[in-house]
Enzyme design. Structure first.
Site, PDB file in Angstrom:
ATOM      1  N   SER A 573       2.275  76.930  51.482  1.00  0.00           N
ATOM      2  CA  SER A 573       3.682  77.097  51.156  1.00  0.00           C
ATOM      3  C   SER A 573       3.825  76.827  49.674  1.00  0.00           C
ATOM      4  O   SER A 573       2.972  76.174  49.063  1.00  0.00           O
ATOM      5  CB  SER A 573       4.507  76.096  51.958  1.00  0.00           C
ATOM      6  OG  SER A 573       5.750  75.881  51.324  1.00  0.00           O
ATOM      7  N   TYR A 586       7.019  67.653  54.109  1.00  0.00           N
ATOM      8  CA  TYR A 586       6.466  68.987  54.352  1.00  0.00           C
ATOM      9  C   TYR A 586       5.412  69.326  53.293  1.00  0.00           C
ATOM     10  O   TYR A 586       4.277  69.705  53.613  1.00  0.00           O
ATOM     11  CB  TYR A 586       7.617  69.986  54.311  1.00  0.00           C
ATOM     12  CG  TYR A 586       7.250  71.417  54.552  1.00  0.00           C
ATOM     13  CD1 TYR A 586       6.654  71.821  55.737  1.00  0.00           C
ATOM     14  CD2 TYR A 586       7.540  72.390  53.584  1.00  0.00           C
ATOM     15  CE1 TYR A 586       6.335  73.157  55.951  1.00  0.00           C
ATOM     16  CE2 TYR A 586       7.233  73.723  53.802  1.00  0.00           C
ATOM     17  CZ  TYR A 586       6.633  74.102  54.984  1.00  0.00           C
ATOM     18  OH  TYR A 586       6.325  75.420  55.194  1.00  0.00           O
TER      19      TYR A 586
END
Ligand SMILES: [Zn+2]
Length: 688
Positions: A573, A586
């Site tokens: 990501s 995250y």
């Protein structure tokens, strides 16, 4: 065998197709062709053919005699009028006077006399249908008839069982020579109602669709009755020691190793692989349970057109100890080497016996029998593997029936060779260029989410067999259904290592192995780093790091068994390289996963396993929901579309764009340890 003829269904089809301008003759030809095609003990996958002689107008409006005969490439089970093209009858009948006719000339004459030049090629047995004057002609490769015919003395046995209404014709290769031979037999006894073609199949004739069909059912029933009444009591089959489910589980454990051994190296680390269909139970389980399976296995097909698909013999393997699979590899390789040697010898012996030159086909088996467990059929796609498994199953059932009443004896090898290498048969297999991921199996996690689904869809469109994994069982089942019959859905929480292992094993059971793994499942936990609760951080690491590791571990396990390399693909990501405020839980896990991708690249390059990641940003998904998009764009004083296209290219990045990046990396044969960014351009987040 029971007749499935129903008057009301026949009339329904006549009315249905009549409304489309199709004649009753052709509609009824469609009806009984389907009845025959839908019974796998009569006809399998393009085997068999049917015809009707009728009258149709040509382009000038003149009504002429035609024969409508099954077209090549159509499956009788689902045939339509378009699959039974009309050919002018008179020019075909004139060919009867020729003493020889080459295959090329025969095909040309059949094509050249089609009423519709766009129609499929008429069957290679079209001339036989033309030369016998009956209106309706049905041809099948019925298992029960073959069990009688594939015997020493099979012709005499067939004469005895079928009586004088059926002529018995010795084996002649299909095409012009067989058509002439049958015409002579017919003219010598014009009262016959059909033919047994020795070690090939059965024809029945009729004035109506129903008569030809009912005669087929009657004759096949006669063969079935004979087998039932004459089967030896001591022919009872062996019983497998394990349950069907246990046998399948063990077959799935050994399948990746077999798959790798059967893969043909193409050089540069690439392989031509095959996809599997695993089967056991019933006749297959009983056949493979025989203690002398090697001696029991067949050495020639039950009807000659099967050998273009499954070759003349299966590869037979002893029962593996699934607790010590590594010890099985030398045995497997030794048996396979012997099989391949045998195939080379078969080619070298038989090729010089025929005029012209042929190129040897690939020598790999399409059917593998594993002692005590069952069979694994292999093909260039799951569809082909299923066809090959169906043919192997019919072979087993027929060979067992033949042995119960006598001895199974296939055609001589030279005849089978001529058929296998016949250009008209090879043409049936098609030589179309394969899509980029043909013959590969891909597994995608988070496959019900937007990126996972787009990736699974793209990989399937590129020819891969796809295993879709998602925690949401219902959603992933729906997604797999949308991809077609050959996608497998598995409900699985990727944070449960046992469930992940089971999901990989399910993939191997469905397709024989796995080549490309897209570790995509993820979710975001938000909160300030200093105060986020411990549980959220650990949960994020469970899903966004440890689950990726478990998936990769299982991928390596299967790929190492195959020994044909493989591709690991991780969904990293933007957060992994360019952290966002309150996305620490995250981002830190994704950063670890990015390094995980490189660690696998480092440690498994030696195995030919490549490991790469895609770094995507701002994609509409379960992580970036419509509600989040609305609140974030509002916070920045932007409308939603400006927010979503806030990148250098000024375009919203779609799940399909991420899928394309995964495909690119799956195909980049010399790329490993790489991260590909898919964000429309964001210099602040660019990797350095
Ligand atoms: Zn045939």
């Amino acid at each position: 065998m029971k007749s499935n003829w129903q008057d009301d269904e026949a009339q329904r089809l006549v009315a249905h197709y009549g409304a489309q301008g199709v004649s009753a003759d052709v509609a009824l030809r469609v009806y009984t062709s389907r009845l025959l095609g839908q019974d796998p003990t009569l006809v399998l996958h393009g085997g068999g053919n049917t015809s009707v002689k009728t009258r149709l107008p040509d382009l000038t409006g003149e009504v002429i005699d035609v024969i409508c005969v099954k077209g090549s490439g159509w499956d009788m089970a689902v045939i339509e009028p378009a699959g039974i093209p009309a050919v002018r009858l008179a020019p075909l009948l004139r060919l009867r006077d020729r003493s020889e006719l080459s295959d090329e000339d025969m095909v040309n004459a059949q094509r050249g006399n089609l009423l519709d030049s766009n129609a499929p090629n008429p069957s290679v047995e079209a001339l036989l249908h033309a030369f016998v004057p009956h209106k309706f002609i049905d041809h099948t490769h019925a298992n029960a008839v073959l069990a009688l015919s594939d015997q020493p003395g099979g012709m005499a046995l067939c004469r005895e069982v079928f009586g004088p209404t059926m002529a018995v014709v010795d084996y002649v290769m299909p095409g012009f020579r067989l058509a002439k031979a049958v015409a002579q037999v017919y003219e010598a006894s014009p009262d016959i109602e059909g033919l047994i073609l020795h070690k090939h199949g059965i024809f029945t004739f009729g004035d109506s669709a129903r008569q030809a069909y009912e005669r087929m059912i009657e004759m096949v029933t006669r063969a079935e009755d004979h087998i039932r009444q004459h089967s030896r009591a001591d022919a009872a089959a062996a019983t497998p020691r394990a349950s069907d489910a246990q046998c399948l589980e063990r077959l799935a454990q050994v399948a990746p190793m077999v798959r790798g051994a059967l893969a043909m190296p193409l050089g540069q680390g690439r392989y031509s692989r095959m996809v599997a269909e695993l089967r056991t139970g019933g006749a297959i389980g009983a056949f493979c349970a025989a203690p002398d399976l090697e001696a029991q296995a067949w050495t020639g097909v039950i009807t000659p057109d099967h050998n273009i698909r499954i070759k003349n013999r299966p590869l037979v393997l002893p029962e593996p100890d699934t607790q010590q699979l590594a010890a099985f590899r030398p045995t497997l390789q030794q048996r396979l080497d012997a099989y391949v040697q045998h195939y080379h010898a078969y080619f070298q012996t038989n090729d010089p016996l025929l005029p012209g030159k042929r190129r040897e086909l690939d020598p790999m088996p399409r059917v593998v029998l594993v002692q005590g467990l069952g069979l694994i059929a292999w093909g260039k796609s799951k569809k082909d593997a299923v066809i090959h498994a169906d043919l192997a199953q019919a072979t087993i059932e027929t060979v067992m029936a033949a042995r119960a009443i006598g001895q199974f004896e296939p055609l001589p090898e030279a005849d089978l060779f001529e058929m296998e290498y016949w250009s008209l048969e090879q043409a049936k297999l098609g030589q179309a260029k394969e899509p980029a991921l043909a013959r590969q199996v891909a597994l995608v996690t988070g496959a019900a989410g937007t990126i996972g689904l787009a990736t699974a869809r793209l990989f399937a469109a590129q020819g891969a067999a796809v295993v879709l994994i998602d925690r949401d069982g219902e959603a992933v089942a729906k997604a797999a259904r949308a991809l077609g019959a050959h996608a497998l859905a598995v409900a699985c929480d990727v944070t449960d290592p046992q469930a992940v292992r089971a999901a990989f094993d399910a993939g191997c059971a469905a397709f024989g192995g796995i080549d490309i793994v897209v570790s995509n499942a993820g979710a975001a936990w938000e909160g300030a780093m200093a105060t986020i609760d411990d549980q959220s951080l650990r949960q994020s690491f469970e899903l966004n790091f440890f689950a990726h590791h478990t998936v990769a571990q299982n991928a390596v396990r299967v790929m190492q068994a195959q020994r044909t390399g493989g591709a690991l693909l991780f969904n990293a990501s933007k957060q992994a390289v360019n952290p966002g405020v309150h996305f620490g839980a995250y981002g830190t896990a994704k950063a670890a996963t990015l390094l995980l991708s490189r660690q696998y690249a480092l440690e498994h390059g030696i195995d030919g396993i490549r490991s790469n990641a895609v770094n995507a940003d701002r994609i509409r998904s379960g992580l970036l929901t419509d509600a989040m998009i609305a609140s974030r764009s509002q916070a920045r004083g932007l409308d939603e579309s400006s927010y979503m296209s806030g990148n250098l290219l000024g375009q919203e990045v779609l799940p399909e764009d991420v899928a394309q990046a995964f495909l690119t990396l799956a195909l980049a044969q010399k790329t490993t340890g790489h991260v590909m960014t898919v964000d429309g351009g964001n210099i602040a987040a660019a990797l350095r």
